[in-house]
Design an enzyme around this catalytic site. Structure first.
Site, PDB file in Angstrom:
ATOM      1  N   HIS A  51       0.886  -1.157   0.000  1.00  0.00           N
ATOM      2  CA  HIS A  51       0.000   0.000   0.000  1.00  0.00           C
ATOM      3  C   HIS A  51       0.929   1.211   0.000  1.00  0.00           C
ATOM      4  O   HIS A  51       2.061   1.129   0.495  1.00  0.00           O
ATOM      5  CB  HIS A  51      -0.865   0.038   1.263  1.00  0.00           C
ATOM      6  N   ASP A  54       2.260   1.683   3.308  1.00  0.00           N
ATOM      7  CA  ASP A  54       3.212   0.660   3.781  1.00  0.00           C
ATOM      8  C   ASP A  54       4.602   1.123   3.362  1.00  0.00           C
ATOM      9  O   ASP A  54       5.584   0.941   4.077  1.00  0.00           O
ATOM     10  CB  ASP A  54       2.971  -0.706   3.114  1.00  0.00           C
ATOM     11  N   GLU A 176      -8.808  -4.392  -8.904  1.00  0.00           N
ATOM     12  CA  GLU A 176      -9.080  -5.604  -8.113  1.00  0.00           C
ATOM     13  C   GLU A 176     -10.560  -5.587  -7.720  1.00  0.00           C
ATOM     14  O   GLU A 176     -10.943  -4.960  -6.732  1.00  0.00           O
ATOM     15  CB  GLU A 176      -8.196  -5.634  -6.857  1.00  0.00           C
ATOM     16  N   GLU A 212      -8.814 -11.796  -7.285  1.00  0.00           N
ATOM     17  CA  GLU A 212      -8.661 -12.434  -5.971  1.00  0.00           C
ATOM     18  C   GLU A 212      -9.670 -13.569  -5.881  1.00  0.00           C
ATOM     19  O   GLU A 212     -10.870 -13.358  -6.097  1.00  0.00           O
ATOM     20  CB  GLU A 212      -8.864 -11.422  -4.836  1.00  0.00           C
ATOM     21  N   HIS A 215     -12.763 -12.937  -3.746  1.00  0.00           N
ATOM     22  CA  HIS A 215     -13.683 -11.938  -4.282  1.00  0.00           C
ATOM     23  C   HIS A 215     -14.558 -12.550  -5.378  1.00  0.00           C
ATOM     24  O   HIS A 215     -15.741 -12.236  -5.480  1.00  0.00           O
ATOM     25  CB  HIS A 215     -12.922 -10.732  -4.836  1.00  0.00           C
ATOM     26  N   ASP A 250     -15.487 -11.639   4.266  1.00  0.00           N
ATOM     27  CA  ASP A 250     -14.280 -11.913   3.473  1.00  0.00           C
ATOM     28  C   ASP A 250     -13.280 -12.646   4.369  1.00  0.00           C
ATOM     29  O   ASP A 250     -12.806 -12.106   5.358  1.00  0.00           O
ATOM     30  CB  ASP A 250     -13.719 -10.550   3.020  1.00  0.00           C
ATOM     31  N   ASP A 252     -10.270 -14.578   3.458  1.00  0.00           N
ATOM     32  CA  ASP A 252      -8.831 -14.604   3.168  1.00  0.00           C
ATOM     33  C   ASP A 252      -8.143 -15.834   3.755  1.00  0.00           C
ATOM     34  O   ASP A 252      -7.075 -15.733   4.391  1.00  0.00           O
ATOM     35  CB  ASP A 252      -8.150 -13.314   3.654  1.00  0.00           C
ATOM     36  N   ASP A 285      -3.051 -13.296  -0.842  1.00  0.00           N
ATOM     37  CA  ASP A 285      -3.701 -12.307   0.041  1.00  0.00           C
ATOM     38  C   ASP A 285      -4.442 -13.097   1.115  1.00  0.00           C
ATOM     39  O   ASP A 285      -5.668 -13.220   1.091  1.00  0.00           O
ATOM     40  CB  ASP A 285      -4.648 -11.404  -0.769  1.00  0.00           C
TER      41      ASP A 285
END
Ligand code: GLO
Ligand code: MG
Length: 346
Positions: A51, A54, A176, A212, A215, A250, A252, A285
């Protein structure tokens, strides 16, 4: 496990997370970025996703010159560790300026903030020597249908993408898609939406996507079909492999954790389309479970990669000839068993 392969792997610092959820606080202490970078290297991964904040913490309080300076220092640190930056993504869902959406906010000042921040992210991507800007459009959608004009929102998204494409002649935007969470309905919920909106921009060739697994599943789609679709357009520029158990929050989860067969089919789709041949990375992810102890904090990443490599072996040793004969004979019951036996190793 497949030993000879050309896949390159990556994850983001947020994938070594502390376990907080909407109902409870962290269950693990936070760690520094340097520690995370060391772990990535120890696990034998090739690249890190970033990010914008980040890469440059507290980005909103810093001048352009300061941001560029810190981004270049980070690039040096990455070079010293032999790690590549896979992408940069503007984090447009934390700031008070993005409460009502970023590019599609009803407030012009907020929209301006979102675009300026995205342009800064592109500068960071330049300094980190990646040409991929990932756009997870977290808050571009509605909680309440009447609160926004959907047609106008599409125009605002195109306007924002155009400004990014004009800012830098080499940057590629990888959208995304995610159908919901945090929003009730997102404006670009699937790969079809991402690739369609690309056509409205000033340079469709530089607008592609990132799939993803979770997703796609949340959208009720098969991630393998999404991969085939995006790759038929030559537009799958990044990938977030993980897993998701049905239509709920979600999750992950580690790759393959909920549905091994769906994971197997994703690997087959990547293989048949030659994913990675143009330098694309396989990113995980995934998040540790909330219950995970500090001692096992990286297992979800290592396990995801192992599962990927086991499934790669399975994809490469699948009896395609036998499968084709069964397809020719329209004997899908036997094809079903062929797949199950192969996955079960019997
Ligand atoms: C959340 C997304 C998120 C993005 C990341 C990169 O559902 O998957 O993790 O991938 O922020 O922009
Ligand atoms: Mg993701």
């Amino acid at each position: 496990m497949a030993k000879r392969h050309d896949y390159k792997f990556c994850f983001g610092p947020w994938n070594i997370s502390e376990g907080q959820d909407p109902y409870g606080p962290p269950t693990r202490p936070s760690q520094t970025f340097d520690w995370k970078l060391d772990q990535l290297k120890k696990l034998g991964f090739d690249a890190m996703m970033f990010h914008d904040d980040d890469a440059v913490p507290d980005i909103d309080g810093k001048s352009d010159a300061q941001i560029r300076k810190e981004a270049r220092e980070l690039k040096k640190r990455l070079d010293d560790s032999g790690i590549t930056a896979e992408m940069v993504a503007p984090r447009l869902w934390f700031s008070p300026m993005t409460i009502d959406g970023a590019y599609t906010s009803n407030d012009p000042k907020c929209r301006k903030y979102a675009i300026e921040r995205s342009l800064r992210s592109i500068d960071i991507a330049n300094d980190l020597e990646t040409d991929i800007l990932v756009l997870w459009l977290a808050r571009e959608g509605t909680y309440l249908r009447e609160s926004k004009n959907g047609r106008r929102s599409v125009e605002l998204l195109v306007e924002a993408f155009d400004k990014m494409l004009a800012h830098d002649k080499t940057i590629r935007l990888a959208i995304e898609p995610k159908p919901n969470e945090p929003m009730d309905h997102a404006y670009l919920p699937t790969i079809g939406h991402a690739l369609a909106i690309a056509q409205l921009t000033r340079d469709p060739n530089r607008v592609g996507c990132l799939i993803e697994s979770a997703h796609a599943i949340l959208a009720g789609l098969d991630p393998a079909d999404e991969i085939d679709f995006a790759m038929a357009f030559g537009k799958l520029w990044s990938l977030h492999l993980n897993d998701q158990n049905g239509l709920k929050f979600d999750q992950d989860k580690p790759f393959g954790s909920s549905n091994l067969r769906v994971a197997f089919n994703q690997v087959r789709a990547l293989e048949r389309n030659g994913y990675g041949k143009h330098g694309e990375y396989v990113c995980f992810d995934v998040h540790p479970f909330r219950t995970t102890k500090v001692d096992h904090w990286l297992a979800h990443l290592d396990n995801s990669r192992r599962t990927f490599l086991h499934l790669l072996q399975k994809a490469r040793t699948f009896d395609e000839k036998e499968a084709q004969q069964l397809i020719n004979d329209r004997n899908y019951a036997a094809l079903d068993q062929l797949v199950l036996h192969h996955l079960m190793g019997c």
